[in-house]
Design a protein around this motif. Structure first.
Motif, PDB file in Angstrom:
ATOM      1  N   ALA A  49       0.908  -1.036  -0.198  1.00 46.82           N
ATOM      2  CA  ALA A  49       0.360  -0.265   0.137  1.00 46.82           C
ATOM      3  C   ALA A  49       0.778   1.463  -0.173  1.00 46.82           C
ATOM      4  CB  ALA A  49      -0.861  -0.065   1.327  1.00 46.82           C
ATOM      5  N   ILE A  50       2.181   0.563   0.621  1.00 44.65           N
ATOM      6  CA  ILE A  50       2.918   2.583   1.116  1.00 44.65           C
ATOM      7  C   ILE A  50       4.150   2.892   0.335  1.00 44.65           C
ATOM      8  CG2 ILE A  50       4.493   3.431   3.246  1.00 44.65           C
ATOM      9  CD1 ILE A  50       2.496   2.095   5.133  1.00 44.65           C
ATOM     10  N   GLU A  51       4.786   1.536  -0.146  1.00 46.81           N
ATOM     11  CA  GLU A  51       5.588   1.352  -1.127  1.00 46.81           C
ATOM     12  C   GLU A  51       4.990   1.716  -2.490  1.00 46.81           C
ATOM     13  OE1 GLU A  51       8.462  -1.447  -0.154  1.00 46.81           O
ATOM     14  OE2 GLU A  51       8.365  -0.414   1.957  1.00 46.81           O
ATOM     15  N   ARG A  52       4.628   0.891  -3.053  1.00 49.33           N
ATOM     16  CA  ARG A  52       3.512   0.604  -4.259  1.00 49.33           C
ATOM     17  C   ARG A  52       2.591   1.427  -5.444  1.00 49.33           C
ATOM     18  NH1 ARG A  52       2.189  -2.442  -8.961  1.00 49.33           N
ATOM     19  NH2 ARG A  52       1.113  -3.590  -6.466  1.00 49.33           N
ATOM     20  N   LEU A  53       1.629   1.248  -3.765  1.00 55.49           N
ATOM     21  CA  LEU A  53       0.375   2.120  -4.118  1.00 55.49           C
ATOM     22  C   LEU A  53       0.224   3.939  -3.636  1.00 55.49           C
ATOM     23  CD1 LEU A  53      -2.494  -0.287  -3.511  1.00 55.49           C
ATOM     24  CD2 LEU A  53      -1.512   0.139  -5.823  1.00 55.49           C
ATOM     25  N   GLY A  54       1.648   4.350  -2.922  1.00 62.28           N
ATOM     26  CA  GLY A  54       2.072   5.204  -2.297  1.00 62.28           C
ATOM     27  C   GLY A  54       0.957   5.614  -2.087  1.00 62.28           C
ATOM     28  N   ALA A  55       0.685   5.314  -0.367  1.00 63.74           N
ATOM     29  CA  ALA A  55      -0.578   5.390   0.306  1.00 63.74           C
ATOM     30  C   ALA A  55       1.056   5.486   1.512  1.00 63.74           C
ATOM     31  CB  ALA A  55      -1.158   4.341   1.091  1.00 63.74           C
ATOM     32  N   ASP A  56      -0.106   7.131   1.857  1.00 65.56           N
ATOM     33  CA  ASP A  56       0.904   8.017   2.741  1.00 65.56           C
ATOM     34  C   ASP A  56       0.024   6.686   4.468  1.00 65.56           C
ATOM     35  OD1 ASP A  56      -0.487  10.008   1.300  1.00 65.56           O
ATOM     36  OD2 ASP A  56       1.361  10.310   2.028  1.00 65.56           O
ATOM     37  N   ALA A  57      -0.261   6.485   4.769  1.00 66.58           N
ATOM     38  CA  ALA A  57      -0.135   5.423   5.734  1.00 66.58           C
ATOM     39  C   ALA A  57      -1.450   4.663   6.289  1.00 66.58           C
ATOM     40  CB  ALA A  57      -1.009   6.499   7.022  1.00 66.58           C
ATOM     41  N   PHE A  58      -1.178   3.328   7.187  1.00 63.55           N
ATOM     42  CA  PHE A  58      -2.552   1.858   6.829  1.00 63.55           C
ATOM     43  C   PHE A  58      -2.961   1.888   8.209  1.00 63.55           C
ATOM     44  CE2 PHE A  58      -2.604  -1.579   4.387  1.00 63.55           C
ATOM     45  CZ  PHE A  58      -3.067  -2.901   5.182  1.00 63.55           C
ATOM     46  N   LEU A  59      -3.976   1.627   8.607  1.00 64.10           N
ATOM     47  CA  LEU A  59      -4.553   1.262  10.180  1.00 64.10           C
ATOM     48  C   LEU A  59      -4.458   0.496   8.961  1.00 64.10           C
ATOM     49  CD1 LEU A  59      -6.505   4.736  10.862  1.00 64.10           C
ATOM     50  CD2 LEU A  59      -4.123   4.185  11.561  1.00 64.10           C
ATOM     51  N   VAL A  60      -4.341  -0.586  10.650  1.00 64.27           N
ATOM     52  CA  VAL A  60      -4.759  -2.426  10.547  1.00 64.27           C
ATOM     53  C   VAL A  60      -6.591  -1.833  11.624  1.00 64.27           C
ATOM     54  CG1 VAL A  60      -4.906  -4.514  11.307  1.00 64.27           C
ATOM     55  CG2 VAL A  60      -3.185  -3.137  10.652  1.00 64.27           C
TER      56      VAL A  60
END
Lengths: 359, 360
Positions: free
Chosen positions: B223-234
Motif C-alpha cells: 500500500a505504501i511503497e507501491r500504491l503510494g498511500a501515506d499511511a496504513f491502519l489495521v
C-alpha cells in the motif's frame, strides 16, 4: 473543602433543580459569579423546556451531575454589562441557548461553529472554565460571556421566542447547511414536537413544500391547517408511505425514540438527504443498499454556532416566526416533564420564570 | 415459443456463461443484435472480473437469470457504427461499463446520471428494451448504444484500463460528489481490493493524503511503497484506530463484507463524510450520537453516469492511472473466481479475451 452551590460564587441565585435521576425538580438555592469584564447578567423572564432537559434530568445518557438546574432556551433582560461589552446594554431583550463557552481557537470556533468545538461548554451540566458546574435557565438570573448572548428583535414576544434558541437553531442550521432553504424543494419533517413544528414553520418561510411524517393521526389537522404543512403521512401506514416513495429532497428527523430508517430513506429522491437531529440512545440499523441505489445520505446535526443562531433569530423576527407554546408556572414543571415524556404538548412548554419562580 | 439465446438476434456470438448458481462458467453460444442506427459494435479484447460478477454468477443477490454471461469492464476495438453515430468510427479503442441503456427522459438521465435512472439496463443480467436478456463482456463481440460507449485514450493500455470502467468510476464519482477530491485533504480508504487500490491512486492524483484502512497487515508494504498511500491502519488494532481519531476529512468504504461503521465514524473529523460503495448484505448499526456531535454523514454511491465515466477515463489517462491487474486466459476464469472469493489477487483479474476466447 469544596464550596456548596450556594457559596461558590458571590451573587445569590435561586432556581429549581433535580437532586437525582428521578428527575424530580424542587426549589434550589445557589449562586452566580460576579459580572466580569466580558460578561452580561440577565434577569430571566422565560425558559423553554426541551426533551434534552428530560433526558438529562433522568440521567438517560449517563452524563448527569446533580444537583442539576436545566434550561437552555433562556429569554430575559440585561441588568448589567462588563466594561468590554459593547454589543449589549442594560434593558436589552436577550437570550441564551445551549452553549456558554468554547475554546475559541480551534478550526470550528474560528469558523463560527462553536457547537462543534471539542471543548464546548453547555449552559448546564457542564464544567465552566473556573471548574464550577454550570446551572441553566430554570432560575432567576444568569451571567454569560457576551459572545454567547443573543439579541431578540423587538417584535418577537419573549415567551414564544425563547424556544428558538434551541429548537429553532437545531432545525434551521441543518436546513441551511444541507440546502433545504431553497424554494421549491420538498422537505419531510419526522415528528411534530418542539423541533418538528419549528421545522415546518421555517420550511414554509423558505418556500419549501413540507410533508409531516408522524405516528399520530391526531396531529394531522393542526399540521395542515395551523402550521401550514402541505401534506401529512402516517409513518405506519404502508400504503401512504408507498405512495410517497421517492418524493422528498430531504428529511429532518426530529425523533429521538428508536425507529426504523429504511422507510424514511425510501421516501427520498435520488441524492436525497436524511438529517437526524434527534438522538436515539441506541444505534439504528442502516440499510446500505438503498443509499447506494439512490446516492442518498444520512447525516447528523447538533444545534448551531452563535453567529448562525443570531442569524436565525433575526430571520424569525423578519418572518414573525415563534414557537407554539404552553406557558406554565414554575411549580408545574414536574407535571410538564411527565406530559413531555408522552408528547402531550403543543408544542413547547415555557416557564414563566419571572412571575412564578419563588424560593 | 421464445427463441434461444443463439437465435434471438441475427449476429452469432460466443462467450462463457454460468448455467446455475454453482457459478461455474463454460462456453456458451448466443447472439448479438444487428448494429442499429445509434449503436456501436466492437470486438472485445479484454474484460475485467469484478466482485459483482462473482455475486451474480452465484445468485447471491437473488436476482440472477441463467444462463448468465457476466463482465462489465469491457474494452475493445470498434468494428461497425450505426448511421447516426458521429463520435466513434471503426478502429477506435472503446469500452463499456456497467450500464447499456436508460429511459433518457427522467430527471436523472437529463442530468447525466443514467446510473440512477429507474429504468437503467445493466450490461448483463438485465432485460433490454426489446425484451431480451443482456449478456456481458466475457464474450467476443458487443453491440451497445453510443451513449454507453466510452472512448479509451491512446495512451491507456486496454487491459489495465478496462477495470476503470467499473472499479474506477465507482470510486471516482463519490470522491467528486462528496467533495473528497481537494489537495491537502485526508482520505481514508477501507479495503484494498479492486476498488480500494484505484481509490488510493485517484486520491493521490487529487493531491490528498491517503490512509488505507484494512484488516490485513500484510498489505501494508504494498500500500505504501507501491500504491503510494501515506499511511496504513489495521482496523482491528484498537490503539492504531484510537490514535487516528478525528483525523480524516472523509472515508471511502469499499468493503461489502459485514463490518462495523462506528469505528469509521470516529476516524473522520467534524463535518466528515463516510461514503459506502460496497453493499453489505447485513445492515450495519449506525450510532446516531456521533453523527450529531460532529455533523458527520454516511452516504452511498453507485458507479457513475456516462459523462462522468468519460471524464474519469480522461483524468486517469492524463495522470497515468490504470488498475493493477493479473491477465488470465478465458479458461482460467473458474479458478480466478475461486481466488477472488479469497481476495487472492493484486488487484483485478482481466481476461485476455482476444487471445484466449476460442470456440471449442
Amino acid at each position: 473543602m469544596a464550596k456548596s452551590a450556594e457559596e461558590e460564587h458571590p451573587q445569590k441565585a435561586v432556581g429549581w433543580a433535580a437532586r437525582d435521576p428521578s428527575g424530580v425538580l424542587s426549589p434550589f438555592k445557589f449562586s452566580r459569579r460576579d459580572n466580569g469584564d466580558n460578561d452580561v447578567t440577565i434577569k430571566i423572564l422565560y425558559c423553554g423546556i426541551g426533551h434534552t432537559d428530560l433526558h438529562n434530568l433522568k440521567n438517560e445518557w449517563g452524563t448527569s451531575l446533580y444537583p442539576m438546574v436545566p434550561g437552555y432556551e433562556i429569554a430575559g433582560v440585561v441588568t448589567e454589562v462588563g466594561r468590554n461589552v459593547t454589543k449589549f446594554r442594560v434593558g436589552d431583550k436577550v437570550g441564551v441557548g445551549c452553549m456558554i463557552g468554547s475554546c475559541r481557537s480551534c478550526d470550528n470556533c474560528a469558523q463560527d461553529l462553536e457547537n462543534y468545538c471539542h471543548k464546548g461548554i453547555l449552559t448546564y451540566n457542564s464544567a465552566y472554565y473556573d471548574g464550577s458546574i454550570t446551572f441553566g435557565g430554570f432560575s432567576d438570573k444568569v451571567v454569560v460571556d457576551h459572545n454567547y448572548v443573543l439579541r431578540f428583535p423587538d417584535n418577537l414576544p419573549l415567551d414564544a421566542a425563547a424556544p428558538l434558541l434551541c429548537a429553532g437553531i437545531t432545525v434551521y442550521s441543518p436546513m441551511k447547511y444541507f440546502g433545504f432553504n431553497e424554494p421549491g424543494k420538498h422537505l419531510g419533517v419526522v415528528g411534530l414536537g418542539g423541533l418538528g413544528h419549528m421545522a415546518v414553520k421555517f420550511g414554509k418561510a423558505f418556500g419549501l413544500k413540507v410533508t409531516v411524517i408522524s405516528t399520530s393521526a391526531s396531529k394531522e389537522k393542526d399540521a395542515l391547517e395551523r402550521l401550514g404543512a402541505d401534506s401529512f403521512l402516517i409513518s405506519h401506514d404502508p400504503d401512504q408511505m408507498q405512495a410517497a416513495m421517492g418524493t422528498l429532497d430531504g428529511i429532518i428527523d426530529t425523533v429521538s425514540a428508536v425507529h426504523p430508517l429504511q422507510p424514511l430513506i425510501n421516501l427520498l429522491k435520488t441524492n436525497g438527504k436524511l438529517i437526524m437531529v434527534g438522538a436515539p440512545d441506541k444505534p439504528l440499523e442502516l440499510p446500505i443498499f438503498p443509499l447506494l441505489m439512490g446516492r442518498k445520505l444520512v447525516a447528523g446535526s447538533g444545534i448551531g454556532g452563535l453567529k448562525e443562531t443570531q442569524e436565525m433569530v433575526d430571520f424569525a423576527g423578519k418572518q414573525n416566526i415563534t414557537a407554539d407554546i404552553e406557558v406554565i408556572p414554575m411549580d408545574y414543571v414536574n407535571t410538564a416533564m411527565e406530559r413531555l415524556a408522552k408528547g402531550d404538548v403543543k408544542y413547547r412548554f415555557v416557564i414563566d420564570v419571572a412571575n412564578t419562580l419563588t424560593c | 415459443m421464445s427463441k434461444s439465446p443463439e437465435q434471438e438476434h441475427p449476429i452469432k456470438a460466443f462467450g462463457w456463461a454460468a448455467r446455475d448458481s454453482s457459478g461455474v462458467l463454460s462456453p456458451f453460444q448466443f447472439s448479438r443484435r444487428a448494429t442499429g442506427d445509434e449503436d456501436v459494435k466492437f470486438k472485445v479484447l479484454y474484460c475485467g472480473v469484478c466482485h459483482s460478477d462473482l455475486h451474480c454468477v452465484k445468485n447471491e443477490w437473488g436476482i440472477s437469470n441463467y444462463p448468465l454471461l457476466p463482465g462489465h469492464e469491457v474494452a475493445g476495438e470498434v468494428t461497425e457504427v450505426g448511421s447516426k453515430v458521429t463520435k466513434f468510427k471503426v478502429g477506435d479503442r472503446v469500452g463499456v461499463g456497467c450500464i447499456v441503456g436508460g429511459c433518457h427522459s427522467c430527471e436523472n438521465c437529463n442530468n447525466d446520471l443514467e446510473n440512477y435512472c429507474p429504468q437503467s439496463v445493466q450490461t448483463y443480467n438485465s432485460i433490454h428494451f426489446d425484451g431480451t436478456m443482456t449478456y456481458g463482456g466475457y464474450s467476443d463481440i458487443m453491440v451497445a448504444h453510443q451513449r454507453y460507449i466510452v472512448r479509451m485514450p491512446e495512451n491507456m493500455p486496454l487491459d489495465a484500463g478496462a477495470p476503470l470502467l467499473c472499479a474506477g468510476i465507482t470510486v471516482y464519482s463519490p470522491l467528486k460528489y462528496y467533495g473528497l477530491c481537494n489537495p491537502g485533504m485526508h482520505l481514508g480508504v477501507v479495503g484494498l481490493g479492486g476498488l480500494g487500490h484505484v481509490a488510493v491512486k485517484f486520491g493521490k492524483a487529487f493531491g490528498m493524503k491517503v490512509t488505507v484502512i484494512s484488516t490485513s497487515p500484510n498489505k501494508k508494504q504494498e500500500a505504501i511503497e507501491r500504491l503510494g498511500a501515506d499511511a496504513f491502519l489495521v482496523s482491528v488494532d484498537q490503539e492504531q484506530m484510537q490514535a487516528a481519531t478525528g483525523t480524516m476529512d472523509g472515508i471511502i468504504d469499499t468493503v461489502s463484507a459485514e463490518h462495523a461503521l462506528a469505528p469509521l465514524i470516529g476516524l473522520v473529523k467534524t463535518h466528515g463524510k463516510i461514503v459506502c460503495v460496497g453493499a453489505p448484505e447485513i445492515p450495519p448499526q449506525l450510532p446516531v450520537f456521533p453523527l450529531l456531535m460532529g455533523r458527520k454523514m454516511v452516504g452511498g454511491s453507485l458507479i457513475g453516469g456516462m459523462k462522468e465515466t468519460q471524464e474519469m477515463i480522461d483524468f486517469a489517462a492524463k495522470h497515468g492511472i490504470t488498475a493493477d491487474i493479473e491477465v488470465i486466459p478465458m479458461d482460467y476464469i473458474n479458478t480466478a473466481m475461486d481466488r477472488l472469493v479469497k481476495a487472492d489477487v493484486k488487484y483485478r483479474f482481466v481476461i485476455d479475451i482476444a487471445n484466449s476466447l476460442t470456440q471449442a
